[in-house]
Each structure stands twice: as C-alpha cells, then as structure tokens.
Motif scaffolding. Structure first.
Motif, short mmCIF file in Angstrom:
data_model
loop_
_atom_site.label_atom_id
_atom_site.label_comp_id
_atom_site.label_asym_id
_atom_site.label_seq_id
_atom_site.Cartn_x
_atom_site.Cartn_y
_atom_site.Cartn_z
N THR A 4 41.59 74.26 -74.07
CA THR A 4 41.06 72.96 -73.22
C THR A 4 39.97 72.48 -73.78
O THR A 4 39.07 71.70 -73.38
CB THR A 4 40.48 73.21 -71.67
OG1 THR A 4 39.71 74.40 -71.60
CG2 THR A 4 42.10 73.83 -71.18
N ILE A 49 38.48 68.48 -73.93
CA ILE A 49 39.25 67.66 -72.94
C ILE A 49 38.45 66.51 -72.16
O ILE A 49 37.50 66.72 -71.76
CB ILE A 49 40.19 68.43 -71.98
CG1 ILE A 49 41.12 67.78 -71.31
CG2 ILE A 49 39.40 69.35 -70.98
CD1 ILE A 49 42.13 68.52 -70.42
N VAL A 82 46.48 68.64 -68.79
CA VAL A 82 47.04 70.03 -69.45
C VAL A 82 48.52 70.39 -68.87
O VAL A 82 48.82 70.40 -68.04
CB VAL A 82 46.30 71.20 -69.36
CG1 VAL A 82 46.45 72.32 -69.93
CG2 VAL A 82 44.76 70.79 -69.24
N VAL A 96 43.46 78.40 -66.63
CA VAL A 96 43.08 77.22 -67.11
C VAL A 96 41.72 76.90 -66.35
O VAL A 96 40.89 76.15 -67.47
CB VAL A 96 44.23 76.16 -66.60
CG1 VAL A 96 43.45 74.73 -67.11
CG2 VAL A 96 45.56 76.19 -67.41
N ILE A 118 38.54 75.53 -68.43
CA ILE A 118 37.97 74.28 -68.05
C ILE A 118 36.60 74.08 -67.70
O ILE A 118 36.05 72.95 -67.95
CB ILE A 118 39.27 73.59 -67.55
CG1 ILE A 118 39.36 72.22 -68.07
CG2 ILE A 118 39.00 73.54 -66.06
CD1 ILE A 118 40.63 71.54 -67.80
#
Lengths: 193, 395
Positions: free
Chosen positions: A84, A87, A93, A108, A112
């Motif tokens: 990630t 991003i 995602v 995640v 993130i």
C-alpha cells in the motif's frame, strides 16, 4: 487519470493482465499504458506492474508511486511487501484472497497506517480460476472484479469481448469460455472488506 | 485521416512497421538481448504475411555481416538488437556505413554490463554514435513506428545512402503497451516505394567490387565523402518528414521543441524521459514559470546550427543523458550542445546530469528538482554546485 499498481508473484499473469487492461481501454477510446516491471524473473518472486488510464494523451513514461488502485494477486504478499506504499487518499485496494474479511482488514490496516479513507475489496480469484479453469490463474477473474469496483472506467462488455477475441487466437473455445466465466464470477463475487 | 488505433508495445509497433515495409532480407540473432520485435516479425515470415528472406544467424556480428552482404547484393535490409548485441555488431557497424549500405536497424536502448542489467540506458547507441550511421531517437511507441517508416526513405535517399538506427527506450517503451495510430499498409508501401539499389553486386551485367582496400592515397577521400553525405542528410530528412506529415498528420523535425521559444530555462533530453518532462512543464507553466524542453530526434547528423538557434535565448539549460561518457566529465549530449553553442557572444549557463541508468525510474519530482536548480541559476546568473553530476543517486 487512474493509476493502478499491481503486486503479484512471478507466474500469476500480471503481465497479461496489465496489457489486456490497457488494450481494452485504448480500443474503447481511452488513452492508457500497461507497463510490466521486468527483473530476474523467477516463478513465485514478488513482481509489480502498472496501468494508467486517462481521457487525455499520456506521456508519463515513469513508474507509479501514488496509485489510485492497488491490486494484490497473492495474499501472502501482504506479509512480505508494503503493497500500500504511496496509496492516494481515498484509494482502493483489491486483494485476491480466500482468507476472512477480518484477517485481510487487519493486515491491510497495519500497512496502510493513517489512510483511513482507503476502500478495501476482496475476491477469491484463485478459487474462481481453479473452479473454472482447473488451475490457479487469478489474472482474468481479478479483471472482472476490477471493472466492478472502478465503476465505469472500463465496461464489462468491452472486457469480455476483448478477452473472447484475443484468447480465441491462442486457445480452444473451452478455455476461452472458462476464462469468460471466470471474469464474470470475479465481477459477481468481489466484496468490500 | 482515419488512422487505425491500436494498443501496442514499442516492439509490436516496430514489428508492425517492418511487416508493412516488407523488407527483402531480415538477418537477426533471435536470443537475448533481443526484443519481441524480431520474434513477432519471424511469425509474420512463417505465416506468409511478408515475402522477406529471414536469416536467423548465430550472433549479432553475423547478423550485421549478413545485412551488409544482402544490402550490397541489392536488397532492402533490416535488423534489430539491443545492448550487448549491439556491442557484438560493433566491428561491422562502420563497415555498413563505409560501404554506404542503407541497412535499417531498430535498437531498444539497454544498459551495458557490468553489473549485469537488462534495463534502459543509452550506453549502446550513444557508444555507437560515431560509427557513421544516421541515428534517430524516439520518445514512445508512436514515434518509433513513424521513425522506422521514415528511416527507409532517409537511408535509401540517393544523396544519403547510409544505414539508419532507430532507437527507443528499452522496456520503458519497448515492453509497455500504449496507444498507437497506424497507417494503412498501402499508404506505407506507397510512401517508401520500391528500393532501387545503386551498383548492386547481383547486377552481373555491371560487375563492381565492394569492400575494396583503401590505402593512404584514397582512404581520406572516402571518409570525406561519407562525412559530407551524413551532413547533407539534414535537408533530406526534413523533406521526408514533410511528406510523412502529409500522409500521417504527424510532423517531425530534427528535434522537438516544447514550449521553448519564450522559455527562460530548459532541459535537453532524448527519448521517453522527455515525455515525463513535458508533463512537468505543463504544471510549471500553469504556475507562470517560463520553462521549456528540447528533445533531440536526429542525433547523427547532429543539428548543430538549429539547436544553437533554439537554445541561445535561454538563461540556463540542463542537458541530461541516460549514459555516462566515463572520464569526459560531461555526457555525450552535453558535449554536443556545448560545441553547438560555442562561439556565441552570450552562452546560456549549462549544467549536466546523468540520470536513469539501468532502468532507474525518472519521476516528475526528479525533473522538477532540475528545473528548481535552473531557476536559481537563472536568477543569480551563476552556477553553484556541480556542473556535471548524477541525478537521484546514493552517495
């Protein structure tokens, strides 16, 4: 402009996926790039690939550091690579996985950090592929899932007709149909996490 | 003009052009460092889409040798290579040029080893820039397609008769898919026309010797004629570009100027990185900065006078190359641009960067950093820091 970064393992077909996505976009009036990242390829090694899709001409011949969409073709990459990284705020995602929503969310979110706006989706593209094709090729079903979650950048009918046409040059009708079914299943089964 | 739109890699675009050109002979070494262009072309041969005699040779030295022999025999000849393959051809490159055989060669620019690397640098063709070939550089798949077609006319022009290499960035363009506008087959065939060889070996009614010895009494005259021929290619290249614009709608020059005429600072850069720079220029222009770009297309012959005229009004210029000329303290293009500007009463202040070696990404932020430095130089009227440096490198 939509910028997409793919994370995969060698042999999962990310190269075919980025080239297919770019071709569908270009053949339907958009400007697009499909850029594989080549290295010392080994089956199973982490690889990346990139797409840009735009309504205007593109001359950014460089990598994508702040993607709008990140696609992860192998869940185990979540433990190996910071997928990630960079991003965009409000980015998306999309993960190919058969693990629970809670587990994916946790992995995640750990990566993130502060980007609470990110939207996370999951689809069992490998499972679909094994069912439809008899072997693990998650690249086609994930394209179906991508069409669904990016809502309109690429149309499902355009993707299906492109795959039907391009795969028919190389594969028997049975394999073509199995891939078309896999894409439709990807579209149907993708879920927000 | 309703041109066909297709999603192609740089390699696909080159193979497509080669199919349309339908050369008499293609000799190539089909193993790495080769590109998909010749692999795809071999399919066209096998499927009967071209009438080409395809010779898969055992090395690049042989591929260039076969090209020279076929061209001397009177054939229209093409080949493709990259990196170490280009290096292995080296001995034959000045021979192709010295014999005035108009071989057309596609080169996907890739790095030299060591360390082992397969990605983009301009080491190969920048190293070969003085082998006597015409060199054309291409930003993207569209340009490499258009340049391949024009190269045939340029090389075969009776005032020129020289081999031409058409270069594009390896992997960044050669292996990436993008949108390309293609001409119809008959338009391309009409544009290039049939090849009429001068003094072909196979014309038995008029026997000639090709590759004869040239000792001190005549060698220099041969080189002088070669030198004049490549310099004289400039107006021919522009005439051919004008004709190509008439059939394609795409106009090419000796170089591309992007927002340069009223710019105060500019970057000189070839191939795909110029595309990144254009996006940065658009952003900087929107904020009121007078920035521009000069992207050389024809590198041999180097358009010295034209580049001098295009750059002379600048306050500061950064010349950037994807290769180093080790020990020169300046990159190839910086040396060329310096020589072009030499003698002007007022020369723009110049800095020089090596960037992107072995496929290292060049980002908009990298380019922005170069413009920021140029702003300082333009403002203060002096260069602080290094004149020659590596961009984005670990110390």
């Amino acid at each position: 402009m939509t910028e997409i970064r793919w994370h995969a393992r060698g042999g999962q077909g990310a190269l075919l996926a980025v080239r297919t996505l770019a071709r569908v976009a270009i053949n339907h009036g958009k400007f697009a790039q499909g850029m594989p990242e080549f290295g010392a390829e080994r089956m199973g090694a982490p690889t990346r690939a990139f797409n840009r899709i735009s309504d205007k001409p593109l001359s950014l011949y460089c990598g994508i550091t702040n993607p709008d969409v990140i696609i992860v073709l192998d869940t185990t990459l979540l433990d190996a690579v910071n997928v990630t990284e960079g991003i965009r705020k409000g980015g998306t995602v999309l993960i190919n996985t058969n693990r629970s929503a809670d587990e994916i969310k946790q992995k995640v979110n750990k990566q993130i950090g502060g980007n609470a706006d990110a939207r996370i989706y999951a689809v069992d593209a490998t499972g679909i592929s094994i069912k439809e094709l008899g072997r693990p090729m998650p690249n086609t079903p994930i394209l179906g899932a991508l069409v669904k979650i990016t809502g309109g950048a690429i149309k499902m009918d355009d993707l299906l007709s492109d795959i039907k046409h391009s795969f028919s040059e190389k594969f028997p009708p049975k394999v073509v149909d199995a891939n078309l079914n896999a894409i439709k299943q990807g579209y149907e089964q993708v879920r927000p996490v | 003009m309703a041109n066909k739109i297709a999603a192609l890699t740089g390699n696909n675009a080159v193979a497509y052009a080669m199919r349309q050109i339908n050369p008499d002979v293609v000799a190539a070494y089909p193993i790495t460092p080769q590109t998909e262009a010749v692999e795809e072309f071999a399919d066209f041969v096998a499927n009967g889409l071209v009438q080409t005699e395809y010779i898969p040779v055992e090395s690049e030295h042989s591929s260039m040798s076969a090209c020279i022999g076929a061209s001397a025999a009177g054939a229209r000849v093409m080949t493709t290579t990259s990196s170490a393959g280009f290096a292995l051809m080296w001995e034959m490159l000045p021979i192709a040029a010295g014999l005035r055989t108009p071989v057309i060669m596609y080169v996907a620019n890739r790095a030299f080893s060591a360390p082992l690397n397969i990605h983009c640098s301009h080491d190969d063709t920048m190293g070969g820039r003085d082998t006597g070939w015409i060199q054309i550089y291409s930003e993207n798949a569209q340009e490499v397609y258009d340049n391949m077609i024009q190269a045939v006319r340029i090389g075969e022009h009776l005032d020129v008769r020289l081999p031409v290499m058409v270069c594009v960035d390896g992997f960044i363009i050669s292996h990436a898919v993008e949108r390309v506008e293609l001409l119809e087959d008959d338009v391309v065939r009409k544009f290039i026309g049939p090849y009429k060889a001068v003094n072909p070996l196979l014309d038995v009614s008029k026997p000639v010797t090709i590759g004869a010895i040239g000792l001190p009494d005549y060698y220099t005259e041969h080189k002088r004629q070669h030198s004049q021929a490549i310099l004289d290619a400039k107006p021919r290249i522009l005439e051919i570009a004008k004709e190509y614009a008439a059939v394609s709608g795409r106009q090419y020059g000796l170089f591309e100027s992007y927002k340069l005429s009223d710019a105060e600072v500019a970057i000189v850069i070839i191939n795909s990185a110029a595309g990144v720079a254009k996006m940065v220029i658009d952003e900087l222009r929107a904020k009121g900065h007078k920035v521009g770009l000069l992207k050389p297309r024809i590198y041999r012959p180097f358009p010295k006078e034209e580049i001098r005229d295009a750059l002379k009004h600048l306050k500061a210029v950064a010349v950037m190359d994807r290769t180093d000329a080790f020990g020169a303290g300046a990159t190839p293009t910086a040396t060329e641009v310096s020589a072009a500007l030499y003698g002007l009463p007022k020369v723009p202040l110049m800095i020089n960067y090596v960037y992107g070696l072995g496929g290292r990404d060049i980002s908009p932020a990298d380019i922005q950093g170069v413009y920021n430095r140029l702003f300082d130089i333009a403002k203060t009227g002096k260069i602080t820091g290094k004149v020659f440096d590596y961009l984005n490198v670990r110390d």
